[in-house]
Write an enzyme that holds these catalytic residues in place. Structure first.
Site, PDB file in Angstrom:
ATOM      1  CD  GLU A  77      -2.794   1.002   2.786  1.00  0.00           C
ATOM      2  OE1 GLU A  77      -3.167   1.896   2.643  1.00  0.00           O
ATOM      3  OE2 GLU A  77      -2.154   0.745   4.174  1.00  0.00           O
ATOM      4  CE  LYS A 118      -8.250   0.072   3.875  1.00  0.00           C
ATOM      5  NZ  LYS A 118      -7.146   1.245   4.293  1.00  0.00           N
ATOM      6  CB  CYS A 127      -3.837  -0.879   5.255  1.00  0.00           C
ATOM      7  SG  CYS A 127      -3.292  -0.498   6.441  1.00  0.00           S
TER       8      CYS A 127
END
Length: 505
Positions: free
Chosen positions: A259, A319, A375
């Site tokens: 990321e 995301k 994440c």
């Protein structure tokens, strides 16, 4: 009550030891046993207070990384919010444990309350915060094996049930009951603890070669990407170095960057786009890049981008669960009344709607179907389950831990990925900008774990597996069963209370 207060604080402190970087997994059932003992027989209001104290003693040190660079207020607010859920555990269990004011430990009730409230904490508010769920401390324990049967909720349930049984043993020993009365709950607690050893964790299957690139950043902290081009250059250099060093080794099938490896929009910035495409063409292997896109209008998107040799960008994943207060500010005007730190997030991130799955061929003739999470998404049961149900035969976790410095946040996240490997029977490529990165086999074993804030590469073969674990097939049903059982217990308790009130009249 003073002893109970001390016991609640000790319980929370002991639970800290189960999580990285202490990793004393047996501390979890011991801690919950002490908490059940402390809560048994008190009034619900006292149970709430004791649970809150235990929660604060756990969450304040465990989530200390949340305030490293943004000050104490966000850390204290987050820890207190999470502790309130443990307070709810205390209130509900205290009410269930006092039907006749006898104060008898009820292990099943305690376990049901714990898993239901932990499920609530994972969903609310603002989508929940499932970080440091009980199960995420158990990747190295026999309890952790149970994740393949019922996921993280089932592991949490069995841990809480074991803790409740230990509380029964302790309460009977305190009351000087015969040793024989201690034997059964003690045997059940130990049996539950060892039962996971009977659960197989297969690691077979065809393999593919993966390379995870940890490029590192110029500095830790909120401005880790102040030199965005330097971060991109770091990952390019580390990738080309990995290619050179890999001469004579099996040819990689897929490279993975973390990321934020390209916070320069690689689809709009011609220079960044060309640099990435040149790198991919040179290594001759598909590459997954973690980037930021300047879209939609007025927002940003946190994305995974697939680049293929000779083709450029061929697929993307946006995301799905941006982090509240980290990637977007809900109710910004309200929270600004408490802290102007909310304006550090100048533009909100826009959530994606599609499950992340990239498909690329492997040299062995196999097909890599990489299930993506970015994440904190690795902590959400539904997001990880979705990619497996979509057909993923390997999981890819891209993360950036630079904003948390040299804290336990990164090891905590790696522990989550390890449990996910067990839960879904999938290998995991876990790659961070600054560490810790690792290749994880489906039994939860982390290989080549990197150090923090170093440039490093993890490479090797990982199994590609398609079989579905029982946990995957059951989905959320273990939590719904626990909720239904808890509602039944609460209903019975309410009826008993009404009957007693009627008799007293």
């Amino acid at each position: 009550m003073l002893r109970r207060v001390v016991g609640a604080l000790v319980s929370g402190g002991v639970l800290c030891l189960a999580f990285p970087t202490f990793d004393v997994w047996v501390a979890a059932p011991v801690s919950l046993g002490l908490l059940a003992l402390v809560l048994t027989g008190v009034r619900p209001r006292a149970g709430f207070g004791l649970g809150l104290l235990a929660g604060l003693a756990f969450f304040l040190p465990t989530l200390h990384w949340a305030g490293v660079y943004v000050g104490n207020l966000p850390w204290l607010a987050l820890a207190t919010l999470q502790a309130l859920f443990v307070g709810l555990v205390g209130a509900l269990y205290a009410w269930l444990s006092r039907p006749g004011h006898s104060g008898t430990v009820r292990p099943l009730a305690f376990a049901l309350v714990w898993v239901v409230v932990e499920g609530l904490r994972a969903r609310a508010p603002y989508g929940g915060f499932p970080w440091v769920k009980l199960a995420f401390s158990q990747a190295d324990s026999p309890f952790g094996h149970l994740a393949s049967l019922g996921g993280a909720p089932f592991v949490g349930f069995v841990l809480a049930l074991s803790g409740g049984l230990l509380a029964v043993v302790a309460s009977r020993a305190r009351d000087r009951m015969p040793l024989g009365s201690l034997a059964l709950p003690a045997a059940l607690a130990v049996g539950l603890g060892l039962s996971g050893l009977l659960v197989p964790l297969p690691t077979d299957g065809p393999t593919a070669q993966f390379v995870g690139v940890q490029g590192n950043v110029p500095r830790a902290g909120l401005d880790f990407n102040a030199e965005r081009r330097a971060v991109l250059d770091n990952h390019v250099k580390a990738t080309l170095a990995a290619q050179a060093e890999g001469a004579g080794q099996p040819r990689p099938d897929l490279y993975v960057w973390p990321e934020n490896s390209s916070d320069i929009d690689p689809l709009r910035n011609a220079d960044a786009n060309q640099l990435i495409r040149n790198t991919v063409d040179q290594i001759g292997v598909p590459l997954i890049v973690g980037g930021l896109l300047e879209e939609p209008r007025g927002y940003l998107s946190n994305v995974s981008l697939l680049f293929e040799p000779g083709k450029g960008n061929t697929d993307r994943y946006v995301k799905r669960h941006p982090v509240p207060f980290g990637e977007y500010i809900p109710n910004r005007a309200f929270w600004r009344l408490f802290s102007d730190k909310v304006d550090l997030v100048r533009r909100d991130f826009y959530p994606g709607s599609e499950v992340g799955l990239f498909t690329v061929p492997a040299a062995s003739g196999q097909e890599i179907r990489a299930g993506l999470s970015i994440c904190f998404e690795v902590a959400y049961d539904d997001i990880m389950r979705d990619v497996v149900n979509a057909g993923a035969n390997v999981l890819v976790v891209q993360t950036n831990n630079a904003t948390f410095g040299y804290t336990a946040e990164s090891p905590q996240q790696l522990a989550i990925s390890r449990l996910r490997a067990i839960e879904f029977g999938r290998s995991v490529v876990h790659v961070s900008t600054v560490g810790q990165s690792a290749l994880i086999t489906p039994d939860g074993t982390a290989h080549q774990v990197t150090s923090l804030f170093t440039q490093a590469v993890v490479r090797g073969a990982l199994p590609l597996r398609d079989s579905m674990t029982l946990a995957t097939r059951l989905g959320e049903s273990p939590e719904w069963v626990a909720l239904l059982a808890l509602v039944v217990l609460l209903g019975r308790r309410l009826r008993v209370r009404r009957q007693r009130a009627a008799l007293s009249d």
